[in-house]
Scaffold this motif. Structure first.
Motif, PDB file in Angstrom:
ATOM      1  N   MET A   1     -18.986   2.453 -17.983  1.00 47.74           N
ATOM      2  CA  MET A   1     -19.301   3.138 -16.746  1.00 47.74           C
ATOM      3  C   MET A   1     -20.353   2.300 -16.020  1.00 47.74           C
ATOM      4  SD  MET A   1     -20.882   6.929 -15.960  1.00 47.74           S
ATOM      5  CE  MET A   1     -21.718   7.012 -17.491  1.00 47.74           C
ATOM      6  N   HIS A   2     -20.180   2.155 -14.737  1.00 46.39           N
ATOM      7  CA  HIS A   2     -21.125   1.440 -13.901  1.00 46.39           C
ATOM      8  C   HIS A   2     -21.882   2.453 -13.049  1.00 46.39           C
ATOM      9  CE1 HIS A   2     -18.967  -2.512 -14.388  1.00 46.39           C
ATOM     10  NE2 HIS A   2     -18.099  -1.638 -14.857  1.00 46.39           N
ATOM     11  N   VAL A   3     -23.189   2.348 -13.063  1.00 49.75           N
ATOM     12  CA  VAL A   3     -24.013   3.268 -12.302  1.00 49.75           C
ATOM     13  C   VAL A   3     -24.260   2.737 -10.892  1.00 49.75           C
ATOM     14  CG1 VAL A   3     -26.294   4.369 -12.212  1.00 49.75           C
ATOM     15  CG2 VAL A   3     -25.108   4.135 -14.395  1.00 49.75           C
ATOM     16  N   LYS A   4     -24.326   1.414 -10.745  1.00 47.19           N
ATOM     17  CA  LYS A   4     -24.768   0.819  -9.484  1.00 47.19           C
ATOM     18  C   LYS A   4     -23.658   0.349  -8.555  1.00 47.19           C
ATOM     19  CE  LYS A   4     -28.929  -0.861 -11.724  1.00 47.19           C
ATOM     20  NZ  LYS A   4     -29.691  -2.030 -12.118  1.00 47.19           N
ATOM     21  N   GLU A   5     -22.466   0.123  -9.055  1.00 47.65           N
ATOM     22  CA  GLU A   5     -21.426  -0.409  -8.182  1.00 47.65           C
ATOM     23  C   GLU A   5     -20.060   0.170  -8.484  1.00 47.65           C
ATOM     24  OE1 GLU A   5     -23.166  -3.277 -10.033  1.00 47.65           O
ATOM     25  OE2 GLU A   5     -22.006  -2.496 -11.663  1.00 47.65           O
ATOM     26  N   GLU A   6     -19.184  -0.007  -7.509  1.00 41.39           N
ATOM     27  CA  GLU A   6     -17.780   0.327  -7.677  1.00 41.39           C
ATOM     28  C   GLU A   6     -17.030  -0.981  -7.852  1.00 41.39           C
ATOM     29  OE1 GLU A   6     -17.338   4.353  -5.139  1.00 41.39           O
ATOM     30  OE2 GLU A   6     -17.521   2.522  -3.963  1.00 41.39           O
ATOM     31  N   GLU A   7     -15.869  -0.910  -8.489  1.00 37.75           N
ATOM     32  CA  GLU A   7     -15.064  -2.102  -8.694  1.00 37.75           C
ATOM     33  C   GLU A   7     -13.655  -1.862  -8.185  1.00 37.75           C
ATOM     34  OE1 GLU A   7     -16.444  -4.374 -12.637  1.00 37.75           O
ATOM     35  OE2 GLU A   7     -15.751  -2.337 -13.012  1.00 37.75           O
ATOM     36  N   ILE A   8     -13.058  -2.922  -7.677  1.00 32.16           N
ATOM     37  CA  ILE A   8     -11.672  -2.878  -7.227  1.00 32.16           C
ATOM     38  C   ILE A   8     -10.922  -3.951  -8.014  1.00 32.16           C
ATOM     39  CG2 ILE A   8     -10.093  -3.138  -5.294  1.00 32.16           C
ATOM     40  CD1 ILE A   8     -12.574  -2.430  -3.492  1.00 32.16           C
ATOM     41  N   PHE A   9      -9.925  -3.525  -8.788  1.00 30.46           N
ATOM     42  CA  PHE A   9      -9.122  -4.416  -9.618  1.00 30.46           C
ATOM     43  C   PHE A   9      -7.739  -4.577  -9.004  1.00 30.46           C
ATOM     44  CE2 PHE A   9     -12.177  -2.360 -12.367  1.00 30.46           C
ATOM     45  CZ  PHE A   9     -12.624  -3.377 -13.193  1.00 30.46           C
ATOM     46  N   THR A  10      -7.268  -5.816  -8.907  1.00 28.65           N
ATOM     47  CA  THR A  10      -5.925  -6.087  -8.413  1.00 28.65           C
ATOM     48  C   THR A  10      -5.269  -7.111  -9.321  1.00 28.65           C
ATOM     49  OG1 THR A  10      -6.704  -5.753  -6.141  1.00 28.65           O
ATOM     50  CG2 THR A  10      -4.540  -6.773  -6.408  1.00 28.65           C
ATOM     51  N   ILE A  33      -6.710  -0.959  -7.657  1.00 30.52           N
ATOM     52  CA  ILE A  33      -7.190   0.273  -8.290  1.00 30.52           C
ATOM     53  C   ILE A  33      -8.706   0.300  -8.124  1.00 30.52           C
ATOM     54  CG2 ILE A  33      -7.566   1.478 -10.471  1.00 30.52           C
ATOM     55  CD1 ILE A  33      -4.890   0.564 -11.415  1.00 30.52           C
ATOM     56  N   LEU A  34      -9.212   1.404  -7.589  1.00 26.70           N
ATOM     57  CA  LEU A  34     -10.643   1.584  -7.404  1.00 26.70           C
ATOM     58  C   LEU A  34     -11.231   2.288  -8.614  1.00 26.70           C
ATOM     59  CD1 LEU A  34     -13.264   1.629  -5.649  1.00 26.70           C
ATOM     60  CD2 LEU A  34     -12.483   3.868  -4.825  1.00 26.70           C
ATOM     61  N   SER A  35     -12.299   1.733  -9.129  1.00 30.58           N
ATOM     62  CA  SER A  35     -13.074   2.394 -10.170  1.00 30.58           C
ATOM     63  C   SER A  35     -14.409   2.792  -9.546  1.00 30.58           C
ATOM     64  CB  SER A  35     -13.286   1.465 -11.362  1.00 30.58           C
ATOM     65  OG  SER A  35     -14.058   2.119 -12.331  1.00 30.58           O
ATOM     66  N   SER A  36     -14.585   4.069  -9.313  1.00 35.52           N
ATOM     67  CA  SER A  36     -15.793   4.579  -8.656  1.00 35.52           C
ATOM     68  C   SER A  36     -16.996   4.504  -9.581  1.00 35.52           C
ATOM     69  CB  SER A  36     -15.583   6.041  -8.236  1.00 35.52           C
ATOM     70  OG  SER A  36     -14.498   6.140  -7.347  1.00 35.52           O
ATOM     71  N   ARG A  37     -18.163   4.553  -8.977  1.00 32.52           N
ATOM     72  CA  ARG A  37     -19.402   4.621  -9.763  1.00 32.52           C
ATOM     73  C   ARG A  37     -19.351   5.834 -10.687  1.00 32.52           C
ATOM     74  NH1 ARG A  37     -22.151   3.393  -4.359  1.00 32.52           N
ATOM     75  NH2 ARG A  37     -22.505   1.171  -4.564  1.00 32.52           N
ATOM     76  N   ASN A  38     -20.016   5.698 -11.815  1.00 36.62           N
ATOM     77  CA  ASN A  38     -20.177   6.789 -12.779  1.00 36.62           C
ATOM     78  C   ASN A  38     -18.868   7.278 -13.375  1.00 36.62           C
ATOM     79  OD1 ASN A  38     -23.066   6.931 -12.528  1.00 36.62           O
ATOM     80  ND2 ASN A  38     -22.713   7.820 -10.515  1.00 36.62           N
ATOM     81  N   THR A  39     -17.868   6.411 -13.486  1.00 34.69           N
ATOM     82  CA  THR A  39     -16.630   6.750 -14.188  1.00 34.69           C
ATOM     83  C   THR A  39     -16.360   5.686 -15.242  1.00 34.69           C
ATOM     84  OG1 THR A  39     -15.248   5.550 -12.588  1.00 34.69           O
ATOM     85  CG2 THR A  39     -15.605   7.899 -12.183  1.00 34.69           C
ATOM     86  N   TYR A  40     -15.860   6.126 -16.386  1.00 34.04           N
ATOM     87  CA  TYR A  40     -15.489   5.179 -17.439  1.00 34.04           C
ATOM     88  C   TYR A  40     -14.154   4.543 -17.088  1.00 34.04           C
ATOM     89  CZ  TYR A  40     -19.214   6.896 -20.425  1.00 34.04           C
ATOM     90  OH  TYR A  40     -20.438   7.218 -20.946  1.00 34.04           O
ATOM     91  N   HIS A  41     -14.056   3.249 -17.354  1.00 31.28           N
ATOM     92  CA  HIS A  41     -12.826   2.529 -17.055  1.00 31.28           C
ATOM     93  C   HIS A  41     -12.740   1.283 -17.930  1.00 31.28           C
ATOM     94  CE1 HIS A  41     -15.908   0.531 -14.677  1.00 31.28           C
ATOM     95  NE2 HIS A  41     -15.156  -0.558 -14.781  1.00 31.28           N
TER      96      HIS A  41
END
Length: 121
Positions: A1-10, A33-41
């Protein structure tokens, strides 16, 4: 889980699955695919050949995190990984599902960092 940033995977090439909301789902080449802050991925290559993925972050600091963990070896450095991760705002799932996957996730991040640092992504 990322607290500070979001990630976009392609996925650019290859066969990958993405872990989100408690399940692994196939990734489609070219679809982000967007992985929002505070979500496990997590992501994993499920194909028989190496693949290529593009990663973009919204918010900064992930490059510093990758540099900090790049010299670690699991399971020997698990405590150090936890210490660095907590400091940088990254948390790994403690569940049995990810016990076997955590080595993969760290290895994926290390591989990605080495490619970013050598400009081969």
């Amino acid at each position: 889980m990322h607290v500070k940033e979001e990630e976009i995977f392609t996925v650019l090439e290859g066969q990958y699955e993405f872990y989100k909301d408690g399940i692994w789902v196939p990734m489609v080449n070219g679809r982000a695919i967007l992985s929002s802050r505070n979500t496990y991925h997590a992501f994993r290559n499920v194909g028989s050949a190496p693949g290529h993925m593009m990663l973009a972050t919204i918010g900064g600091g992930i490059d510093d995190y990758f540099r900090a963990i790049s010299g670690l070896t699991l399971p020997q450095d698990k405590e150090r990984l936890t210490e660095i991760s907590d400091h940088c705002g990254y948390h790994y799932l403690p569940s049995a599902l990810f016990r076997s996957q955590s080595l993969f996730v760290l290895k994926s991040h290390q591989d990605l960092l080495s490619r970013v640092m050598s400009h081969t992504v």
